[in-house]
Motif scaffolding. Sequence first.
Motif, mmCIF file in Angstrom:
data_model
loop_
_atom_site.group_PDB
_atom_site.id
_atom_site.type_symbol
_atom_site.label_atom_id
_atom_site.label_comp_id
_atom_site.label_asym_id
_atom_site.label_seq_id
_atom_site.Cartn_x
_atom_site.Cartn_y
_atom_site.Cartn_z
ATOM 1 N N PRO A 120 0.701 -0.987 0.279
ATOM 2 C CA PRO A 120 0.520 0.178 -0.267
ATOM 3 C C PRO A 120 0.873 1.906 -0.195
ATOM 4 C CG PRO A 120 -0.470 -1.644 1.237
ATOM 5 C CD PRO A 120 0.410 -2.343 1.002
ATOM 6 N N ALA A 121 2.622 0.812 0.600
ATOM 7 C CA ALA A 121 2.865 1.876 0.633
ATOM 8 C C ALA A 121 3.893 2.130 -0.813
ATOM 9 C CB ALA A 121 3.551 2.227 1.993
ATOM 10 N N GLY A 122 3.405 1.755 -1.501
ATOM 11 C CA GLY A 122 4.672 1.720 -2.919
ATOM 12 C C GLY A 122 5.471 0.445 -3.018
ATOM 13 N N LYS A 123 6.471 0.306 -3.955
ATOM 14 C CA LYS A 123 6.912 -1.101 -4.275
ATOM 15 C C LYS A 123 8.170 -0.550 -2.601
ATOM 16 C CE LYS A 123 4.983 -2.028 -8.136
ATOM 17 N NZ LYS A 123 3.623 -1.464 -8.999
ATOM 18 N N VAL A 124 8.659 -2.269 -2.000
ATOM 19 C CA VAL A 124 9.743 -1.976 -1.828
ATOM 20 C C VAL A 124 10.441 -3.273 -2.776
ATOM 21 C CG1 VAL A 124 10.074 -3.296 0.767
ATOM 22 C CG2 VAL A 124 8.349 -2.073 0.003
ATOM 23 N N GLY A 125 11.509 -3.159 -2.537
ATOM 24 C CA GLY A 125 12.467 -4.145 -3.107
ATOM 25 C C GLY A 125 13.172 -5.175 -1.693
ATOM 26 N N MET A 126 13.418 -6.242 -3.013
ATOM 27 C CA MET A 126 13.846 -7.499 -1.795
ATOM 28 C C MET A 126 14.677 -8.294 -2.294
ATOM 29 S SD MET A 126 9.954 -9.444 -3.551
ATOM 30 C CE MET A 126 10.364 -10.808 -3.111
ATOM 31 N N LEU A 127 16.047 -7.412 -2.859
ATOM 32 C CA LEU A 127 16.973 -7.029 -3.162
ATOM 33 C C LEU A 127 18.463 -6.949 -2.432
ATOM 34 C CD1 LEU A 127 18.014 -7.323 -7.035
ATOM 35 C CD2 LEU A 127 16.901 -9.357 -5.656
ATOM 36 N N ARG A 128 19.610 -7.547 -1.679
ATOM 37 C CA ARG A 128 20.306 -6.839 -1.083
ATOM 38 C C ARG A 128 20.888 -5.073 -1.367
ATOM 39 N NH1 ARG A 128 26.138 -7.295 -1.027
ATOM 40 N NH2 ARG A 128 25.524 -9.485 -2.497
ATOM 41 N N ASP A 129 20.839 -4.917 -1.092
ATOM 42 C CA ASP A 129 21.718 -2.959 -0.947
ATOM 43 C C ASP A 129 23.351 -3.674 -1.499
ATOM 44 O OD1 ASP A 129 21.884 -0.653 -2.172
ATOM 45 O OD2 ASP A 129 22.319 0.430 -0.057
ATOM 46 N N ARG A 130 23.291 -2.821 -2.473
ATOM 47 C CA ARG A 130 25.115 -3.127 -2.665
ATOM 48 C C ARG A 130 25.154 -1.812 -3.711
ATOM 49 N NH1 ARG A 130 24.329 -8.302 -5.165
ATOM 50 N NH2 ARG A 130 21.947 -7.718 -4.234
ATOM 51 N N PRO A 131 26.304 -1.651 -3.865
ATOM 52 C CA PRO A 131 26.609 -0.165 -4.274
ATOM 53 C C PRO A 131 26.398 -0.013 -5.531
ATOM 54 C CG PRO A 131 28.588 -0.374 -2.969
ATOM 55 C CD PRO A 131 27.862 -2.034 -2.901
ATOM 56 N N VAL A 132 25.939 0.824 -6.399
ATOM 57 C CA VAL A 132 26.061 1.686 -7.681
ATOM 58 C C VAL A 132 25.617 2.265 -8.133
ATOM 59 C CG1 VAL A 132 24.136 1.216 -10.037
ATOM 60 C CG2 VAL A 132 24.263 0.039 -7.345
ATOM 61 N N PHE A 133 27.324 2.301 -9.085
ATOM 62 C CA PHE A 133 27.810 3.904 -9.831
ATOM 63 C C PHE A 133 27.247 3.489 -11.443
ATOM 64 C CE2 PHE A 133 30.689 2.028 -6.289
ATOM 65 C CZ PHE A 133 30.885 2.936 -5.469
ATOM 66 N N ILE A 134 26.609 5.399 -11.620
ATOM 67 C CA ILE A 134 26.131 5.089 -12.959
ATOM 68 C C ILE A 134 26.906 6.273 -13.492
ATOM 69 C CG2 ILE A 134 23.936 5.894 -14.444
ATOM 70 C CD1 ILE A 134 24.202 4.972 -10.636
ATOM 71 N N GLY A 135 27.864 5.931 -14.430
ATOM 72 C CA GLY A 135 28.317 7.102 -15.148
ATOM 73 C C GLY A 135 27.632 7.154 -16.456
ATOM 74 N N VAL A 136 27.552 8.958 -16.793
ATOM 75 C CA VAL A 136 26.686 9.335 -17.518
ATOM 76 C C VAL A 136 26.998 10.427 -18.647
ATOM 77 C CG1 VAL A 136 23.960 10.500 -17.761
ATOM 78 C CG2 VAL A 136 24.245 8.945 -15.438
ATOM 79 N N ALA A 137 27.345 10.041 -20.002
ATOM 80 C CA ALA A 137 27.260 11.502 -20.613
ATOM 81 C C ALA A 137 26.451 11.911 -21.560
ATOM 82 C CB ALA A 137 28.402 10.539 -21.163
ATOM 83 N N SER A 138 26.937 13.090 -21.297
ATOM 84 C CA SER A 138 25.483 14.463 -21.875
ATOM 85 C C SER A 138 25.919 15.025 -22.622
ATOM 86 C CB SER A 138 23.957 14.806 -21.121
ATOM 87 O OG SER A 138 23.395 15.506 -21.884
ATOM 88 N N GLY A 139 25.430 14.972 -24.069
ATOM 89 C CA GLY A 139 25.869 15.861 -24.984
ATOM 90 C C GLY A 139 25.683 17.130 -24.595
ATOM 91 N N ALA A 140 24.671 17.531 -24.094
ATOM 92 C CA ALA A 140 24.464 18.908 -23.350
ATOM 93 C C ALA A 140 24.347 19.161 -21.330
ATOM 94 C CB ALA A 140 22.838 19.787 -23.581
ATOM 95 N N VAL A 141 23.624 19.593 -21.284
ATOM 96 C CA VAL A 141 24.643 20.233 -19.731
ATOM 97 C C VAL A 141 23.419 19.805 -19.129
ATOM 98 C CG1 VAL A 141 25.175 21.766 -18.086
ATOM 99 C CG2 VAL A 141 26.412 21.827 -19.539
ATOM 100 N N PHE A 142 23.209 18.989 -18.242
ATOM 101 C CA PHE A 142 21.781 18.676 -17.571
ATOM 102 C C PHE A 142 21.914 19.041 -16.112
ATOM 103 C CE2 PHE A 142 23.950 14.424 -17.471
ATOM 104 C CZ PHE A 142 24.233 14.523 -16.068
ATOM 105 N N THR A 143 23.256 19.362 -15.511
ATOM 106 C CA THR A 143 23.413 19.854 -13.889
ATOM 107 C C THR A 143 23.675 21.121 -13.872
ATOM 108 O OG1 THR A 143 25.660 18.835 -13.831
ATOM 109 C CG2 THR A 143 23.620 17.717 -13.527
ATOM 110 N N GLY A 144 23.286 22.083 -12.522
ATOM 111 C CA GLY A 144 23.900 23.175 -12.332
ATOM 112 C C GLY A 144 23.277 24.503 -12.480
ATOM 113 N N ASP A 145 23.411 25.702 -12.491
ATOM 114 C CA ASP A 145 23.733 26.523 -12.976
ATOM 115 C C ASP A 145 23.358 26.703 -14.856
ATOM 116 O OD1 ASP A 145 23.688 27.039 -11.006
ATOM 117 O OD2 ASP A 145 24.938 29.116 -10.274
ATOM 118 N N ARG A 146 24.298 25.788 -15.341
ATOM 119 C CA ARG A 146 24.268 26.101 -16.580
ATOM 120 C C ARG A 146 23.713 24.819 -17.275
ATOM 121 N NH1 ARG A 146 29.123 23.914 -18.027
ATOM 122 N NH2 ARG A 146 29.695 24.970 -20.447
ATOM 123 N N ALA A 147 23.080 24.800 -17.136
ATOM 124 C CA ALA A 147 21.801 23.939 -17.521
ATOM 125 C C ALA A 147 21.393 24.245 -18.215
ATOM 126 C CB ALA A 147 20.632 22.705 -16.698
#
Length: 238
Positions: A120-147
């Motif tokens: 009722p409160a939404g989806k709850v994960g069943m897998l053990r947590d582990r670090p996930v590192f996500i490298g994102v490459a973008s042709g434009a700027v999507f973070t900060g003041d210059r986004a």
Amino acid sequence: MHILHIDSSPRRESHSRELSAAIAEKLLEVAPGASITRRDLGFEPLPHTVANYAAALASPATLAAPPKGSLDISEALIREVEAADVVVIGTPMHNFAIPSVLKAWIDQILRVGRTMMSTPAGKVGMLRDRPVFIGVASGAVFTGDRANQPDFLTPYLSLALSSIGLKTQQFIPLEATAFLDREQAPLAREKALAALDLTVMGELRGVDGCPAVLSGTGTRHPPELPKGAPQALGTPAS
């Protein structure tokens, strides 16, 4: 320690591939004995949702008695995640979001009753947590003041991974790649990697599947997918 390294760019020399490879190299500096499984969604894309898989997920009744073979690919991919102590994902930003090949992978690993529970409160994960590192490459700027464009990639991917229990996430953006010369790329990549926080790696020592003293080398071969489905590439990250 075992690393699952996923790439999703269709370009062999893409910025996201080089960024994810650099992240994996940083992890190997901390855990030089780690093994790596590679799944290259860009070169060997998974099938998008097909009829029998959609039928299996249609209701609790069909999940309890799914069509024969309908969950085989999903199960193999989930087991790859379960076997990993760390996950590295390299992805370009395509039209403000993730590539469709990465969405196909997500559609196979998000499965009610297997990797997440619906409450009722939404989806709850069943897998053990582990670090996930996500490298994102973008042709434009999507973070900060210059986004200069919106970002639907980060909130979507963060929510999708959290919904199955993978909540320890780090997004490493490499932006404005459309304006980078190849000679400038290494420096831009190093600047992006400066934000990488590897302190979470120390917390892995002693957990299930990760020995207190990391040892052993080589590449672990991934679970075999059903016949005809794209296989993971069993080669070290480079």
